[in-house]
Scaffold this active site. Structure first.
Site, PDB file in Angstrom:
ATOM      1  N   ARG A 118       1.172  -0.896  -0.355  1.00  0.00           N
ATOM      2  CA  ARG A 118      -0.026   0.290  -0.074  1.00  0.00           C
ATOM      3  C   ARG A 118       0.704   1.432  -0.322  1.00  0.00           C
ATOM      4  O   ARG A 118       0.144   2.432   0.397  1.00  0.00           O
ATOM      5  CB  ARG A 118      -0.874  -0.236   0.871  1.00  0.00           C
ATOM      6  CG  ARG A 118      -1.920  -1.725   0.863  1.00  0.00           C
ATOM      7  CD  ARG A 118      -3.118  -1.106   1.747  1.00  0.00           C
ATOM      8  NE  ARG A 118      -4.021  -2.170   2.065  1.00  0.00           N
ATOM      9  CZ  ARG A 118      -4.384  -2.828   2.737  1.00  0.00           C
ATOM     10  NH1 ARG A 118      -2.911  -2.956   3.936  1.00  0.00           N
ATOM     11  NH2 ARG A 118      -4.763  -4.132   2.893  1.00  0.00           N
ATOM     12  N   LYS A 140       2.998  11.537 -11.297  1.00  0.00           N
ATOM     13  CA  LYS A 140       2.314  10.191 -11.968  1.00  0.00           C
ATOM     14  C   LYS A 140       2.956   8.796 -12.361  1.00  0.00           C
ATOM     15  O   LYS A 140       3.983   9.611 -12.946  1.00  0.00           O
ATOM     16  CB  LYS A 140       2.160  11.245 -13.160  1.00  0.00           C
ATOM     17  CG  LYS A 140       0.704  12.062 -12.987  1.00  0.00           C
ATOM     18  CD  LYS A 140       0.310  12.906 -14.267  1.00  0.00           C
ATOM     19  CE  LYS A 140      -0.542  14.022 -14.399  1.00  0.00           C
ATOM     20  NZ  LYS A 140      -1.034  13.888 -15.727  1.00  0.00           N
ATOM     21  N   GLU A 182       8.857  17.524 -25.326  1.00  0.00           N
ATOM     22  CA  GLU A 182       8.654  18.256 -23.514  1.00  0.00           C
ATOM     23  C   GLU A 182       8.832  19.521 -23.079  1.00  0.00           C
ATOM     24  O   GLU A 182       7.743  19.794 -22.085  1.00  0.00           O
ATOM     25  CB  GLU A 182       8.449  17.034 -22.678  1.00  0.00           C
ATOM     26  CG  GLU A 182       8.373  15.623 -22.601  1.00  0.00           C
ATOM     27  CD  GLU A 182       6.643  15.628 -22.962  1.00  0.00           C
ATOM     28  OE1 GLU A 182       5.949  16.509 -22.494  1.00  0.00           O
ATOM     29  OE2 GLU A 182       6.696  14.557 -22.304  1.00  0.00           O
ATOM     30  N   GLU A 234      -4.744  16.605 -11.130  1.00  0.00           N
ATOM     31  CA  GLU A 234      -5.165  17.687 -12.263  1.00  0.00           C
ATOM     32  C   GLU A 234      -6.338  17.489 -12.146  1.00  0.00           C
ATOM     33  O   GLU A 234      -7.637  17.115 -13.393  1.00  0.00           O
ATOM     34  CB  GLU A 234      -4.856  16.152 -13.190  1.00  0.00           C
ATOM     35  CG  GLU A 234      -4.793  16.757 -14.217  1.00  0.00           C
ATOM     36  CD  GLU A 234      -4.361  16.026 -15.752  1.00  0.00           C
ATOM     37  OE1 GLU A 234      -3.103  15.503 -15.471  1.00  0.00           O
ATOM     38  OE2 GLU A 234      -4.626  15.153 -16.629  1.00  0.00           O
ATOM     39  N   ARG A 238      -3.421  21.110 -14.099  1.00  0.00           N
ATOM     40  CA  ARG A 238      -2.320  20.574 -14.839  1.00  0.00           C
ATOM     41  C   ARG A 238      -2.477  19.171 -16.031  1.00  0.00           C
ATOM     42  O   ARG A 238      -1.722  18.904 -16.856  1.00  0.00           O
ATOM     43  CB  ARG A 238      -2.606  18.775 -13.730  1.00  0.00           C
ATOM     44  CG  ARG A 238      -0.998  18.026 -13.801  1.00  0.00           C
ATOM     45  CD  ARG A 238      -0.284  17.247 -12.769  1.00  0.00           C
ATOM     46  NE  ARG A 238       0.490  16.046 -13.069  1.00  0.00           N
ATOM     47  CZ  ARG A 238       1.027  15.448 -12.087  1.00  0.00           C
ATOM     48  NH1 ARG A 238       0.821  15.791 -11.296  1.00  0.00           N
ATOM     49  NH2 ARG A 238       2.607  15.342 -12.705  1.00  0.00           N
ATOM     50  N   ASN A 242      -0.724  18.409 -20.769  1.00  0.00           N
ATOM     51  CA  ASN A 242      -0.908  17.041 -21.728  1.00  0.00           C
ATOM     52  C   ASN A 242      -0.484  18.151 -23.253  1.00  0.00           C
ATOM     53  O   ASN A 242      -1.574  17.560 -23.941  1.00  0.00           O
ATOM     54  CB  ASN A 242      -1.824  16.082 -21.345  1.00  0.00           C
ATOM     55  CG  ASN A 242      -1.684  15.906 -20.054  1.00  0.00           C
ATOM     56  OD1 ASN A 242      -0.477  14.932 -19.738  1.00  0.00           O
ATOM     57  ND2 ASN A 242      -2.745  15.949 -19.157  1.00  0.00           N
ATOM     58  N   HIS A 245      -0.750  15.306 -26.073  1.00  0.00           N
ATOM     59  CA  HIS A 245      -0.660  13.838 -25.502  1.00  0.00           C
ATOM     60  C   HIS A 245      -2.088  13.262 -25.914  1.00  0.00           C
ATOM     61  O   HIS A 245      -2.047  12.531 -26.415  1.00  0.00           O
ATOM     62  CB  HIS A 245      -0.673  13.937 -23.659  1.00  0.00           C
ATOM     63  CG  HIS A 245       0.388  14.246 -23.193  1.00  0.00           C
ATOM     64  ND1 HIS A 245       1.604  15.168 -23.415  1.00  0.00           N
ATOM     65  CD2 HIS A 245       1.978  13.569 -23.413  1.00  0.00           C
ATOM     66  CE1 HIS A 245       2.948  16.075 -23.365  1.00  0.00           C
ATOM     67  NE2 HIS A 245       3.599  14.214 -22.290  1.00  0.00           N
ATOM     68  N   HIS A 249      -0.483  10.246 -28.158  1.00  0.00           N
ATOM     69  CA  HIS A 249      -0.659   8.364 -26.932  1.00  0.00           C
ATOM     70  C   HIS A 249      -1.197   7.727 -28.403  1.00  0.00           C
ATOM     71  O   HIS A 249      -1.444   6.649 -28.309  1.00  0.00           O
ATOM     72  CB  HIS A 249      -1.377   9.215 -25.981  1.00  0.00           C
ATOM     73  CG  HIS A 249      -1.118   9.463 -24.440  1.00  0.00           C
ATOM     74  ND1 HIS A 249      -1.734   9.830 -23.654  1.00  0.00           N
ATOM     75  CD2 HIS A 249       0.827   9.558 -24.713  1.00  0.00           C
ATOM     76  CE1 HIS A 249      -0.579   9.964 -22.598  1.00  0.00           C
ATOM     77  NE2 HIS A 249       0.637   9.945 -23.120  1.00  0.00           N
TER      78      HIS A 249
HETATM   79  P1  NAD Z   1      12.420   5.657 -21.551  1.00  0.00           P
HETATM   80  O1  NAD Z   1      12.419   5.209 -20.489  1.00  0.00           O
HETATM   81  O2  NAD Z   1      12.002   4.490 -22.736  1.00  0.00           O
HETATM   82  O3  NAD Z   1      13.741   5.811 -22.110  1.00  0.00           O
HETATM   83  C1  NAD Z   1      15.004   5.970 -23.840  1.00  0.00           C
HETATM   84  C2  NAD Z   1      15.967   5.064 -24.196  1.00  0.00           C
HETATM   85  O4  NAD Z   1      16.965   5.213 -23.247  1.00  0.00           O
HETATM   86  C3  NAD Z   1      16.016   3.678 -23.358  1.00  0.00           C
HETATM   87  O5  NAD Z   1      15.733   2.738 -24.578  1.00  0.00           O
HETATM   88  C4  NAD Z   1      16.654   3.402 -22.360  1.00  0.00           C
HETATM   89  O6  NAD Z   1      17.008   2.219 -21.434  1.00  0.00           O
HETATM   90  C5  NAD Z   1      17.796   4.820 -22.539  1.00  0.00           C
HETATM   91  N1  NAD Z   1      18.778   5.609 -21.644  1.00  0.00           N
HETATM   92  C6  NAD Z   1      18.156   5.725 -20.464  1.00  0.00           C
HETATM   93  N2  NAD Z   1      18.710   6.747 -20.132  1.00  0.00           N
HETATM   94  C7  NAD Z   1      20.122   6.796 -20.583  1.00  0.00           C
HETATM   95  C8  NAD Z   1      21.305   6.882 -20.761  1.00  0.00           C
HETATM   96  N3  NAD Z   1      21.501   7.859 -19.454  1.00  0.00           N
HETATM   97  N4  NAD Z   1      22.195   6.691 -21.772  1.00  0.00           N
HETATM   98  C9  NAD Z   1      22.043   6.193 -22.200  1.00  0.00           C
HETATM   99  N5  NAD Z   1      20.739   5.272 -22.804  1.00  0.00           N
HETATM  100  C10 NAD Z   1      19.742   5.273 -21.901  1.00  0.00           C
HETATM  101  O7  NAD Z   1      11.517   6.940 -21.946  1.00  0.00           O
HETATM  102  P2  NAD Z   1      11.919   8.540 -21.889  1.00  0.00           P
HETATM  103  O8  NAD Z   1      11.828   9.416 -22.639  1.00  0.00           O
HETATM  104  O9  NAD Z   1      12.941   8.757 -20.973  1.00  0.00           O
HETATM  105  O10 NAD Z   1      10.602   8.004 -20.972  1.00  0.00           O
HETATM  106  C11 NAD Z   1       9.126   7.315 -22.056  1.00  0.00           C
HETATM  107  C12 NAD Z   1       8.385   7.634 -20.716  1.00  0.00           C
HETATM  108  O11 NAD Z   1       7.926   8.319 -20.040  1.00  0.00           O
HETATM  109  C13 NAD Z   1       7.275   6.981 -21.717  1.00  0.00           C
HETATM  110  O12 NAD Z   1       6.184   6.236 -21.239  1.00  0.00           O
HETATM  111  C14 NAD Z   1       6.006   8.288 -21.130  1.00  0.00           C
HETATM  112  O13 NAD Z   1       4.684   7.839 -21.304  1.00  0.00           O
HETATM  113  C15 NAD Z   1       6.704   8.881 -19.923  1.00  0.00           C
HETATM  114  N6  NAD Z   1       6.272  10.000 -19.664  1.00  0.00           N
HETATM  115  C16 NAD Z   1       5.480  10.165 -18.226  1.00  0.00           C
HETATM  116  C17 NAD Z   1       5.461  10.904 -17.293  1.00  0.00           C
HETATM  117  C18 NAD Z   1       4.915  11.400 -16.288  1.00  0.00           C
HETATM  118  O14 NAD Z   1       4.157  12.697 -15.428  1.00  0.00           O
HETATM  119  N7  NAD Z   1       4.324  10.171 -15.512  1.00  0.00           N
HETATM  120  C19 NAD Z   1       5.917  12.452 -18.214  1.00  0.00           C
HETATM  121  C20 NAD Z   1       5.638  12.122 -19.599  1.00  0.00           C
HETATM  122  C21 NAD Z   1       6.424  10.616 -19.661  1.00  0.00           C
HETATM  123  N1  GLY Z   2       3.241  15.187 -17.769  1.00  0.00           N
HETATM  124  C1  GLY Z   2       2.024  15.311 -17.431  1.00  0.00           C
HETATM  125  C2  GLY Z   2       1.760  15.611 -15.970  1.00  0.00           C
HETATM  126  O1  GLY Z   2       2.806  15.147 -15.018  1.00  0.00           O
HETATM  127  O2  GLY Z   2       1.265  15.694 -15.959  1.00  0.00           O
END
Ligand code: NAD
Ligand code: GLY
Length: 360
Positions: A118, A140, A182, A234, A238, A242, A245, A249
């Site tokens: 939890r 998030k 972003e 949100e 917030r 997006n 997005h 998405h």
């Molecule tokens: P990712 O986590 O897939 O990383 C991209 C690639 O880079 C992967 O292959 C990873 O292994 C590699 N990598 C990471 N760090 C590295 C480094 N320092 N050196 C070499 N390679 C490295 O992609 P991302 O763009 O970081 O994240 C995308 C994800 O984030 C999506 O799933 C998206 O939905 C999510 N997201 C979440 C939020 C949130 O608020 N929680 C906001 C925006 C995006």
């Molecule tokens: N990336 C959108 C949020 O964090 O709200």
């Protein structure tokens, strides 16, 4: 090192941004001397020991978990493997879970932390530009469902974000550019001076000049922190984070997770939102071209994949901003000011998608 704060009362936490921070065990204040680090097969060989060794030297028991790499593994099966690891290694509710990697590792690890017994403490050590400017901040967490991106998740704030800008040196160019989508978003939705700064400094960012990168990360995190503090769950503002997005998405789900990078899909989605804003007369054609030019200079796509308009619309119905079956979109009232709106007629939405699609 620069430190920003996400001011959420007794759940406030710092974001440390700087060079070489990954080895600074003293910054990771743990509730109990046990931590589980979750990373992936790409990031672990580069950085896991550099994070774990100083912790061990400081007397912390460290459990390591390495996930497969990729958006397509941000699912139930991988999530469950984290729970298996936590239980097999006798982790407790007070054990700190540390996410070391990009947004995929951060989102799935954060969700595991929200659910395990939890809720357990959680630290983000983001290693992609996208994760350092966006996903590691704000709490998030989620996994994907075959029918929609980030459909299963929870709000669970980290206790700390440690963004070591040196880790970006090993990031592939395509991933760096995806992260810029972003960054540009903050300028478009609420920070015109930042947009102008990005226009002036884009080449330095692409060549990874450390001071320029650090400034972009700090300005992005400051924007994100302000929005999260104003609207953590949100219910209003917030949603503006997006921008692009709802369309983006749909692209990610429509072409299959991992085919288009998240940031690439967001760049096209933002262009679709800008196109629609221009059709509604909110921004003019020159402003639309100015946005397009910035994404192009960042090496990001400005046209979507060969996905039919009907397919977009079907996928967009799963968007979390849909209310009473009605689509609400983040649009640009002007450059530097976004609004959440249901004002766009369906025919105009179709037209904007069509105008920004390769062969729709
Ligand atoms: P990712 O986590 O897939 O990383 C991209 C690639 O880079 C992967 O292959 C990873 O292994 C590699 N990598 C990471 N760090 C590295 C480094 N320092 N050196 C070499 N390679 C490295 O992609 P991302 O763009 O970081 O994240 C995308 C994800 O984030 C999506 O799933 C998206 O939905 C999510 N997201 C979440 C939020 C949130 O608020 N929680 C906001 C925006 C995006
Ligand atoms: N990336 C959108 C949020 O964090 O709200």
């Amino acid at each position: 090192m620069e430190t920003l704060t996400v001011a959420l009362g007794d759940r406030s936490y710092p974001i440390h941004v700087g060079r070489g921070l990954i080895e600074s065990a003293e910054l990771l204040v743990l509730r109990q001397p046990k931590a589980a680090i979750v990373s992936n097969t790409t990031v672990a060989p580069l950085y896991l020991q550099r994070l774990a060794d100083p912790l061990r030297r400081a007397g912390v028991e460290v459990v390591e978990m390495v996930l497969p790499d990729g958006e397509r593994f941000k699912d139930w099966r991988t999530l469950n493997s984290i729970f298996d690891g936590l239980l097999e290694r006798r982790c407790e509710r007070s054990t700190t879970l540390i996410a070391l990697g990009g947004g995929v590792v951060g989102d799935i690890t954060g969700f595991a932390a929200a659910c395990f017994q939890r809720g357990m403490p959680f630290i983000q050590v983001p290693t992609t530009l996208l994760a350092q400017v966006d996903s590691s901040v704000g709490g998030k967490t989620a996994i994907n469902h075959p029918l929609g991106k980030n459909m299963i998740g929870a709000f669970h704030q980290p206790q700390l974000v440690l963004a070591d800008t040196d880790t970006l040196n090993t990031l592939p160019d395509r991933e760096l550019r995806a992260g810029l989508a972003e960054v540009i978003k903050y300028g478009l939705i609420r920070d015109l001076p930042f947009l102008e700064w990005l226009e002036a400094n884009l080449e330095s960012l692409l060549s990874r000049e450390p001071t320029v990168l650090a400034e972009a990360i700090c300005r992005s995190c400051r924007n994100k922190a302000e929005v999260v503090v104003a609207d953590e769950r949100e219910t209003g503002e917030r949603a503006l984070l997006n921008l692009g997005h709802t369309f983006g998405h749909a692209i990610e789900t429509g072409v299959g997770y991992g085919e288009w990078l998240h940031g690439e899909a967001i760049a096209v989605g933002s262009m679709m939102a800008a196109e629609l804003s221009s059709q509604l007369g909110w921004i003019d054609r020159d402003e639309l071209l100015r946005v397009e030019q910035l994404f192009r200079r960042a090496g990001l796509p400005v046209y979507g994949p060969a996905l039919k308009v009907e397919r977009y619309l079907e996928l967009m119905q799963h968007d979390k901003k849909v209310q009473d079956g009605k689509l609400r979109l983040v649009l640009l009232q002007q450059l530097g000011k976004a609004v959440l709106s249901d004002a766009a007629p369906p025919a105009e939405i179709r037209r904007a998608i069509g105008a920004r699609s390769a062969h729709a």
